[in-house]
Design a protein around this motif. Structure first.
Motif, short mmCIF file in Angstrom:
data_model
loop_
_atom_site.label_atom_id
_atom_site.label_comp_id
_atom_site.label_asym_id
_atom_site.label_seq_id
_atom_site.Cartn_x
_atom_site.Cartn_y
_atom_site.Cartn_z
N UNK A 96 3.73 15.03 -2.27
CA UNK A 96 2.94 14.61 -1.12
C UNK A 96 3.42 13.22 -0.70
N UNK A 97 4.60 13.14 -0.10
CA UNK A 97 5.19 11.82 0.19
C UNK A 97 4.36 11.01 1.18
N UNK A 98 4.38 9.71 0.97
CA UNK A 98 3.75 8.77 1.91
C UNK A 98 4.78 8.40 2.96
N UNK A 99 4.34 8.29 4.21
CA UNK A 99 5.25 7.91 5.30
C UNK A 99 4.91 6.50 5.78
N UNK A 100 5.92 5.67 5.90
CA UNK A 100 5.75 4.32 6.43
C UNK A 100 6.34 4.28 7.84
N UNK A 101 5.50 4.09 8.83
CA UNK A 101 5.94 4.01 10.23
C UNK A 101 5.94 2.54 10.63
N UNK A 102 7.06 2.06 11.13
CA UNK A 102 7.17 0.64 11.50
C UNK A 102 7.91 0.50 12.83
N UNK A 103 7.59 -0.57 13.52
CA UNK A 103 8.25 -0.86 14.80
C UNK A 103 9.31 -1.94 14.65
N UNK A 104 9.01 -2.97 13.84
CA UNK A 104 9.92 -4.10 13.67
C UNK A 104 10.28 -4.24 12.20
N UNK A 106 0.83 -1.20 0.00
CA UNK A 106 0.00 0.00 0.00
C UNK A 106 0.86 1.25 0.00
N UNK A 107 1.90 1.27 0.84
CA UNK A 107 2.77 2.45 0.92
C UNK A 107 3.46 2.71 -0.42
N UNK A 108 3.93 1.66 -1.07
CA UNK A 108 4.61 1.82 -2.36
C UNK A 108 3.64 2.33 -3.42
N UNK A 109 2.43 1.81 -3.41
CA UNK A 109 1.43 2.23 -4.40
C UNK A 109 1.04 3.70 -4.19
N UNK A 110 0.84 4.11 -2.94
CA UNK A 110 0.47 5.50 -2.67
C UNK A 110 1.61 6.44 -3.02
N UNK A 111 2.85 6.04 -2.70
CA UNK A 111 4.01 6.86 -3.04
C UNK A 111 4.12 7.06 -4.54
N UNK A 112 3.81 6.01 -5.29
CA UNK A 112 3.85 6.11 -6.75
C UNK A 112 2.77 7.06 -7.26
N UNK A 113 1.60 7.04 -6.59
CA UNK A 113 0.48 7.89 -7.00
C UNK A 113 0.74 9.36 -6.69
N UNK A 128 14.25 6.57 -2.37
CA UNK A 128 15.34 7.42 -2.86
C UNK A 128 14.83 8.71 -3.49
N UNK A 129 13.66 8.67 -4.12
CA UNK A 129 13.16 9.92 -4.73
C UNK A 129 12.28 10.72 -3.76
N UNK A 130 12.25 10.27 -2.49
CA UNK A 130 11.58 10.99 -1.40
C UNK A 130 10.05 10.99 -1.52
#
Length: 515
Positions: free
Chosen positions: A232-240, A220-227, A334-336
């Motif tokens: 309007x960058x997408x942020x992926x927050x992860x714990x592990x 989902x994060x990759x798809x939204x970032x591409x869109x 890499x392209x932010x």
């Protein structure tokens, strides 16, 4: 058709398989599906989703992929077309009742007081017992205000899956929860179920944060970032962090899932000789794990973005937590257009999140929780009886041969056992259940089944370590597990004609065609 009535709950991959193989044995099963189509989780996923294993392992033993599918890792649309073709070819659709949501199932026994003293499954060790039946309570999903219908059946096959229905929402203190957040919060399940155009419009031009680090979150994060791009960058927050995979690496791993490679792993019921061989060969297993970890750290900037896991590659594999990274994931980083943030804690504020070790809040408009599902709870909730619910929740590996609970009679579960090659794993167990229903063999005593279950759970914890959640024998010892199933139903477990192919080449679904 045979007189005994079988109910199959769910028309995903496992439900289609259970239906096809019980039909072949002369039964007339009823398949209850809450939605309007087959496919289960595949019918409700983001469009960019692809297979996580090579297609020659993700196929039906007697229904190969069409020649038109040349990709080794087919996408969402190709998988759905394949499942539709399978259901049409084997005339499964007439057995399915769509928009039929099963609310609960309840076991009715004429020998309730004796059940706790049974030494054999259902009192007989056979699939059907004269002592009891199941009531299946069904809601018309199109007309939920109508009275429920109750079907009384002789056997139930639960095929409701693990990765749908009941989302896992992170536990956040009320004072720091989503109530005070002005934006929109939804689970990946809801986002994936949306119309593709509607989903794209929802996130277009918005600040979106995806929470999680497993398959759905990454896709989902990759798809939204591409869109949305870097504006309007997408942020992926992860714990592990988890070890990512490539298609080439996955193909390499599946190519070496052989009888020889299984000698490197201890078996739950092994003798002294097999134990000694596994002990001698175990260094090869550890060397392989280290080499893969070095390779992944070389091709991906894991250290730069704090994505180096704390666990070994093999412990992750043994726990069925391996994910192929979307092809353009690090291109987006890499392209932010995709920003990675690691945080052990998560707290909402009015405009977004407050992350660990960051003084400024992470401002966002939409939060998508890619935090998985409560599969065990979903499974147990379908039972009316407290006894059955406790049976499901009482262990992380409660099923004999991955589908029979020793203390719940006249019921089997397909789709609970995790495996990257789900069709392969589910079909073998569907074949086993069909032979059992046809009276080809009896189950061992309850005591022996429970001892077997405990051995497999101990085995899983040995290799999965802290990552262990439930039985994942489909990755650890797939051929060994299929040998057990073959021997149960009286078939030769050696499916290849010559010694060298049998010992040094991988097994595929077509090796078990006609079983």
């Amino acid at each position: 058709m045979k007189e005994k009535q079988i109910a199959i709950i769910g028309a995903g991959i496992s439900g289609l398989l259970a239906c096809k193989h019980t039909l072949e044995k002369g039964f007339n099963p009823i398949v209850f599906e809450a939605g309007d189509c087959i496919g289960g989780v595949w019918s409700r996923t983001v469009e960019s989703t692809k297979l996580q294993c090579p297609k020659d392992h993700f196929q039906f033993s007697d229904f190969p992929w069409p020649n038109s599918v040349s990709e080794m890792f087919p996408d969402y649309n190709q998988v759905m077309d394949y499942l539709q073709s399978y259901a049409l070819h084997f005339n499964i659709f007439p057995q399915i009742k769509f928009y039929s949501k099963v609310i609960s199932i309840d076991y009715l026994s004429s020998a309730d007081e004796k059940m706790c003293r049974w030494s054999t499954w259902g009192g007989t060790g056979e699939a059907f017992s004269p002592n009891g039946k199941w009531n299946v309570v069904v809601e018309d999903a199109m007309h939920p205000m109508d009275p429920y219908k109750v079907y009384q059946v002789d056997f139930v096959i639960l095929c409701i899956g693990l990765f749908s229905g009941l989302p896992n929402i992170p536990e956040i203190p009320t004072s720091k929860g989503a109530a005070g957040f002005k934006g929109l919060v939804l689970h990946s399940m809801d986002y994936a179920a949306m119309d593709k155009i509607e989903a794209a419009k929802l996130v277009e031009g918005k600040r979106v944060t995806v929470v999680g680090s497993r398959k759905s979150a990454l896709d989902i994060a990759t798809q939204i970032a591409k869109t949305n791009g870097a504006r309007h960058p997408c942020t992926l927050v992860f714990r592990t962090a988890y070890w990512p995979g490539t298609e080439m690496l996955v193909r390499f791993i599946f190519r070496f899932l052989t009888r020889f490679s299984e000698l490197m792993i201890h078996k739950p019921d092994e003798g002294l000789v097999i134990c000694f061989v596994a002990l001698v060969l175990s260094p090869l297993r550890r060397i392989f794990s280290k080499l893969v970890e070095c390779y992944l750290k070389w091709i991906y900037p894991l250290k730069k973005y704090e994505m180096v896991p704390d666990h070994t590659f093999l412990s992750q594999i043994y726990s069925c937590m391996f994910t192929i990274l979307p092809e353009s994931f690090y291109d987006r980083v890499n392209d932010r257009s995709l920003v990675l943030k690691k945080s052990a804690s998560l707290c909402f504020c009015e405009n977004g999140f407050i992350l660990e070790n960051e003084s400024d809040p992470l401002e966002t408009d939409i939060v998508i929780l890619g935090t998985g599902y409560k599969g065990d709870e979903k499974l147990s909730n379908i039972f009316s009886s407290t006894h059955c619910r406790k049976c499901i929740r009482g262990s992380q590996a409660p099923f004999y041969r991955g589908c029979i609970h020793p203390r719940i009679p006249q019921l089997a579960i397909v789709g609970y056992l995790e495996s990257p090659a789900t069709i392969f794993a589910f079909e073998m167990r569907s074949k086993w259940i069909a032979h059992f229903l046809d009276g080809k063999f009896k189950l061992p005593t309850i005591q022996k089944m429970e001892e077997n279950v405990k051995k497999w759970e101990k085995h899983g914890r040995r290799y999965g370590g802290d990552n262990y959640r439930r039985e994942c024998a489909g990755v650890l010892l797939p051929i060994h597990c299929n040998d057990e199933i073959s021997m149960d139903i009286g078939a030769n477990p050696k499916r290849k004609k010559c010694f060298f192919p049998d010992f040094f080449s991988p097994y595929h679904p077509f090796d078990y065609a006609g079983l």
